[in-house]
Scaffold this motif. Sequence first.
Motif, PDB file in Angstrom:
ATOM      1  N   SER A 152      -5.287  -0.974   7.901  1.00 33.86           N
ATOM      2  CA  SER A 152      -4.982   0.147   7.009  1.00 33.86           C
ATOM      3  C   SER A 152      -5.082  -0.285   5.544  1.00 33.86           C
ATOM      4  O   SER A 152      -5.118   0.557   4.654  1.00 33.86           O
ATOM      5  CB  SER A 152      -3.599   0.714   7.317  1.00 33.86           C
ATOM      6  OG  SER A 152      -2.596  -0.159   6.845  1.00 33.86           O
ATOM      7  N   ARG A 204      -1.850  11.568   2.446  1.00 36.47           N
ATOM      8  CA  ARG A 204      -2.575  11.903   3.672  1.00 36.47           C
ATOM      9  C   ARG A 204      -3.285  10.664   4.235  1.00 36.47           C
ATOM     10  O   ARG A 204      -3.282  10.429   5.438  1.00 36.47           O
ATOM     11  CB  ARG A 204      -3.579  13.022   3.415  1.00 36.47           C
ATOM     12  CG  ARG A 204      -4.224  13.477   4.715  1.00 36.47           C
ATOM     13  CD  ARG A 204      -5.075  14.728   4.605  1.00 36.47           C
ATOM     14  NE  ARG A 204      -5.382  15.202   5.947  1.00 36.47           N
ATOM     15  CZ  ARG A 204      -6.362  14.701   6.701  1.00 36.47           C
ATOM     16  NH1 ARG A 204      -7.128  13.739   6.240  1.00 36.47           N
ATOM     17  NH2 ARG A 204      -6.572  15.158   7.920  1.00 36.47           N
ATOM     18  N   GLU A 205      -3.868   9.852   3.339  1.00 37.42           N
ATOM     19  CA  GLU A 205      -4.569   8.654   3.816  1.00 37.42           C
ATOM     20  C   GLU A 205      -3.579   7.727   4.536  1.00 37.42           C
ATOM     21  O   GLU A 205      -3.896   7.164   5.581  1.00 37.42           O
ATOM     22  CB  GLU A 205      -5.259   7.932   2.655  1.00 37.42           C
ATOM     23  CG  GLU A 205      -6.110   6.751   3.121  1.00 37.42           C
ATOM     24  CD  GLU A 205      -7.165   6.300   2.104  1.00 37.42           C
ATOM     25  OE1 GLU A 205      -6.862   6.311   0.897  1.00 37.42           O
ATOM     26  OE2 GLU A 205      -8.275   5.930   2.531  1.00 37.42           O
ATOM     27  N   ASP A 206      -2.389   7.584   3.981  1.00 32.84           N
ATOM     28  CA  ASP A 206      -1.389   6.747   4.635  1.00 32.84           C
ATOM     29  C   ASP A 206      -1.007   7.319   6.004  1.00 32.84           C
ATOM     30  O   ASP A 206      -0.891   6.582   6.983  1.00 32.84           O
ATOM     31  CB  ASP A 206      -0.136   6.620   3.754  1.00 32.84           C
ATOM     32  CG  ASP A 206      -0.390   5.733   2.532  1.00 32.84           C
ATOM     33  OD1 ASP A 206      -1.362   4.939   2.573  1.00 32.84           O
ATOM     34  OD2 ASP A 206       0.359   5.834   1.551  1.00 32.84           O
ATOM     35  N   ALA A 225      -3.561  13.230  -1.636  1.00 34.64           N
ATOM     36  CA  ALA A 225      -4.648  12.559  -0.922  1.00 34.64           C
ATOM     37  C   ALA A 225      -4.190  11.178  -0.449  1.00 34.64           C
ATOM     38  O   ALA A 225      -4.481  10.765   0.678  1.00 34.64           O
ATOM     39  CB  ALA A 225      -5.874  12.438  -1.820  1.00 34.64           C
ATOM     40  N   ASP A 226      -3.471  10.463  -1.319  1.00 40.05           N
ATOM     41  CA  ASP A 226      -2.961   9.144  -0.932  1.00 40.05           C
ATOM     42  C   ASP A 226      -1.975   9.264   0.228  1.00 40.05           C
ATOM     43  O   ASP A 226      -2.019   8.483   1.181  1.00 40.05           O
ATOM     44  CB  ASP A 226      -2.264   8.469  -2.121  1.00 40.05           C
ATOM     45  CG  ASP A 226      -3.269   7.941  -3.143  1.00 40.05           C
ATOM     46  OD1 ASP A 226      -4.484   7.945  -2.822  1.00 40.05           O
ATOM     47  OD2 ASP A 226      -2.848   7.538  -4.235  1.00 40.05           O
ATOM     48  N   VAL A 274      -2.850   9.205   7.887  1.00 37.89           N
ATOM     49  CA  VAL A 274      -3.999   9.019   8.782  1.00 37.89           C
ATOM     50  C   VAL A 274      -4.008   7.591   9.335  1.00 37.89           C
ATOM     51  O   VAL A 274      -4.218   7.381  10.533  1.00 37.89           O
ATOM     52  CB  VAL A 274      -5.316   9.322   8.023  1.00 37.89           C
ATOM     53  CG1 VAL A 274      -6.517   8.746   8.755  1.00 37.89           C
ATOM     54  CG2 VAL A 274      -5.476  10.829   7.825  1.00 37.89           C
ATOM     55  N   MET A 275      -3.761   6.620   8.469  1.00 42.72           N
ATOM     56  CA  MET A 275      -3.785   5.226   8.917  1.00 42.72           C
ATOM     57  C   MET A 275      -2.685   4.975   9.963  1.00 42.72           C
ATOM     58  O   MET A 275      -2.906   4.283  10.942  1.00 42.72           O
ATOM     59  CB  MET A 275      -3.606   4.283   7.713  1.00 42.72           C
ATOM     60  CG  MET A 275      -4.836   4.227   6.808  1.00 42.72           C
ATOM     61  SD  MET A 275      -6.311   3.559   7.659  1.00 42.72           S
ATOM     62  CE  MET A 275      -7.587   3.823   6.421  1.00 42.72           C
ATOM     63  N   ARG A 302     -11.154   2.334   4.539  1.00 41.80           N
ATOM     64  CA  ARG A 302     -11.189   2.749   3.140  1.00 41.80           C
ATOM     65  C   ARG A 302     -12.509   2.317   2.503  1.00 41.80           C
ATOM     66  O   ARG A 302     -13.087   1.302   2.901  1.00 41.80           O
ATOM     67  CB  ARG A 302     -10.028   2.113   2.370  1.00 41.80           C
ATOM     68  CG  ARG A 302      -8.664   2.575   2.831  1.00 41.80           C
ATOM     69  CD  ARG A 302      -7.563   1.899   2.013  1.00 41.80           C
ATOM     70  NE  ARG A 302      -6.279   2.012   2.679  1.00 41.80           N
ATOM     71  CZ  ARG A 302      -5.305   2.859   2.297  1.00 41.80           C
ATOM     72  NH1 ARG A 302      -5.493   3.652   1.272  1.00 41.80           N
ATOM     73  NH2 ARG A 302      -4.161   2.898   2.962  1.00 41.80           N
TER      74      ARG A 302
END
Lengths: 507, 507
Positions: free
Chosen positions: B190, A181-183, A178-179, A185-186, B214
Amino acid sequence: MDSREFKDAAAATIDDIVSYFDNIGERNVVATVEPGYLRKLLPSAAPVEGEPWAAIRHDVEAKIMPGMTHWNHPGFHAFFPCATSYPSILGELYSSALSTAAFNWICSPAVTELETIVLDWLAQLLGLPACYLSTGPTRGGGVIQGSASEAVLTAMVAARDKYLRETIPADGDTDADADAREDAVMRKRSRMVALATTATHSSVRKAALILGCRFRAIRVRAEDGYALTREGLAAELAACRAQGLEPFFLAVTLGTTDTCAVDDFAGVAQALEEQHAAPGAPGEVWVHVDAAYAGAALVCPEVQEATRIGLVGRFHSFDMNMHKWLLVNFDASCFFVRDRDWLIQALSVNQAVYGNKASAGGLVTDYREWQIPLGRRFRSLKIWFVMRSYGVKGLQENIRKTTGLGDEFAEWVRGRPDLFEIVTPPRFALTVFRMAGPTADASLEDRNALTKTLYEKANASGKIWLTSTELDGRFAIRLMTGVRTTEREHVEHAFKTLVAIAEEARA
Amino acid sequence: MDSREFKDAAAATIDDIVSYFDNIGERNVVATVEPGYLRKLLPSAAPVEGEPWAAIRHDVEAKIMPGMTHWNHPGFHAFFPCATSYPSILGELYSSALSTAAFNWICSPAVTELETIVLDWLAQLLGLPACYLSTGPTRGGGVIQGSASEAVLTAMVAARDKYLRETIPADGDTDADADAREDAVMRKRSRMVALATTATHSSVRKAALILGCRFRAIRVRAEDGYALTREGLAAELAACRAQGLEPFFLAVTLGTTDTCAVDDFAGVAQALEEQHAAPGAPGEVWVHVDAAYAGAALVCPEVQEATRIGLVGRFHSFDMNMHKWLLVNFDASCFFVRDRDWLIQALSVNQAVYGNKASAGGLVTDYREWQIPLGRRFRSLKIWFVMRSYGVKGLQENIRKTTGLGDEFAEWVRGRPDLFEIVTPPRFALTVFRMAGPTADASLEDRNALTKTLYEKANASGKIWLTSTELDGRFAIRLMTGVRTTEREHVEHAFKTLVAIAEEARA
């Protein structure tokens, strides 16, 4: 206020409203008060004891009316109309009594169901392809938003999420996944760009500001009638690619604010197919059709044909405001999407207190998942009343009459080439023109100054209100004839006013 | 529909509305229709010819009413109230007739000016510090938004832009400078994070979704009454710092959805000062106060004192919905900000056609720069009518009466420890409770099942509507007594219904 007092107060209010419309032409269109006028007339704090209705009613005419600009005045030729009509007022009246925050179906099933039904009626009436019907093949459908700005923001949020879902797959279930993917996405988001044109409504730029995403306005040209073309879009897509930017959203317009231009839908579809992902392919550009004003004219089959409206089936969302030109009072922005799941996936946020069996069963629409706010008013009622009271014929008549007035006005303008010059031909009851000459070699500044004088003097008359714009440095006047109360005599009066001022300026 | 027909139709509608309120208690609170009921009753397309009013009116009672859930029913104890009142209905009636898209001052000066004035009245009435008044020292002021969701989104957008402005200075004027800044902004964004608690309304998470930033929810605990504490916030700020994240926004709540908890404002201010930037320092965390429901109670001085409302002067924005508990019908979300420039800098987008002398002169407020949408309705009118018709005393009476009913209900619940257990004490006319026992060592699952049975059977009676929630795994029932029409006898009826079902379950 008890039932008896309310009955009396309401009867008096109804009288005031009828008298307002019966005599609206006698008022000045635009308020002539000075900034801060009202603070001088009102106390500095709320009253401790309740006041009788008579005192309140008195203040509406005495203190509020002088500060009103009358959008339903027959001399209102500014911006676009902001409609109202008797059946619409009745719809709002019921709605305010039945006050409900109908965010979920169970919160008032009728609010949700009537909305779905009348928006299906509307989609058919406008000639939208079946993919925008709630009963269509793609799980599409309509939802009433407060304004075209909210609709475009909603579309852009859904488009961004769809693009991210399609281009960054979610692998694995761990926190680390998840982390990661978040990176990703950003990083991706910093390269994403929303596109529109220099003629697109400001709400698209504002939506990009709110999302905090890059925005590019494609320059449209006079020779293309200020419409987006295949070539213009293709060049922008190539430029984005060259700079490592990723277009994910494009707003196209049916009836731009300045000139009522209509973007080339077929050309747009072609450019996207050639230069970018094929329709339906992961990472395709979401195309939102902003038909806020002119979409109303689609109730006429001849307009559906002329604009080839069926082409919007290739796009993703469509929005038009019944509250502009379709006799429903503000607010009634009708927003259609080809697949409701695009909205729900982007906008659904749950909380324990919302839980109920109908939602859990999945058989109902919970419109809170289709929009920015949670709560919502019963806005479909006024749409239903207007459609039933006017009938399709009545709605068409209103569009045809007011469009005809615009065409007629443009003819008169063309008939005085010594005074005026058409900047863009009449479209959807809007004509854009400026002063001619005074000599063939007059500078742009001189011609702008001349047109500006005409504009300011015409507005100073108090009986008409026009707005202006600037096109490639040319100051121009917009005259719109879409208000329900506007008749031929009012447009004639506007034209005569303009001629008299122009002749005086020329003399 | 001509003037004559409208007068008759409106008179009939007024009769229907009075009769609706006079007899509302006789209806079931919640609609009992099946999903899809309305489609079976309506034609599949809009009528071609207009229909008479009598046909439309008939369908309201015959087809719409069965699908209504009545939020102003005296037995409506669900969620929070969605108010309406006779003076508010009259305000909406005038507003729909005076339909205007008053995005700029000149578009109807009265719309803008009355809004500023009544929101100043309201700020004073709620005991907000002077920084939230339009006439205050910090260029603050109020604006009416459609919902608390829009307000929090607006606040979050402004907070993000303020944070970026303060932490990434704009150096130089060249394109390269602009590109470098855009890259820096994207990198910074980000790492930015919006904070709230696990008890905060879902709209804050939704706003973060829309911004694409976030979001972290700080867990609140039963022993703190589900309120955010200094320690809880301090720990979260430290955790963010340790992970390289930058908190820029915090939503605190006066009256959470589940239990009406009030966050510890003093503790929040202290934690921010200790752990983060000092108030007013560049990069400080924007604190938004969500008082959507319970903010209404601040019209009573004793509530201002109990909540130490003056502390919100240390924060940045405040929002409460008059349309919940303050007798104004949906929508009237009253949003206050300490410095209007924070909104304007984030949300102002210009277009040539908006240009006018009053705006250019800088002497007026153009509310389009304070909100997401461009256009706006004349919503201050209903607020003005309600404040004048009820007076401050009338508004206070409504809060005190309904809060008293909640306290009384909680006393009755406490009086039956054999059947019930209070989960959170009565606050702002809301009591949260569950079934007691059946034995001291009953499992959580058994107790939840018991409470769920009580909840479902009570709602099945048709005459009351309750909502439920889940707190640390405990299923609980919320009973809210804030509806204007609710009297002691109705709460008594609700209690008796609950007792009868509980006794039967126990037997």
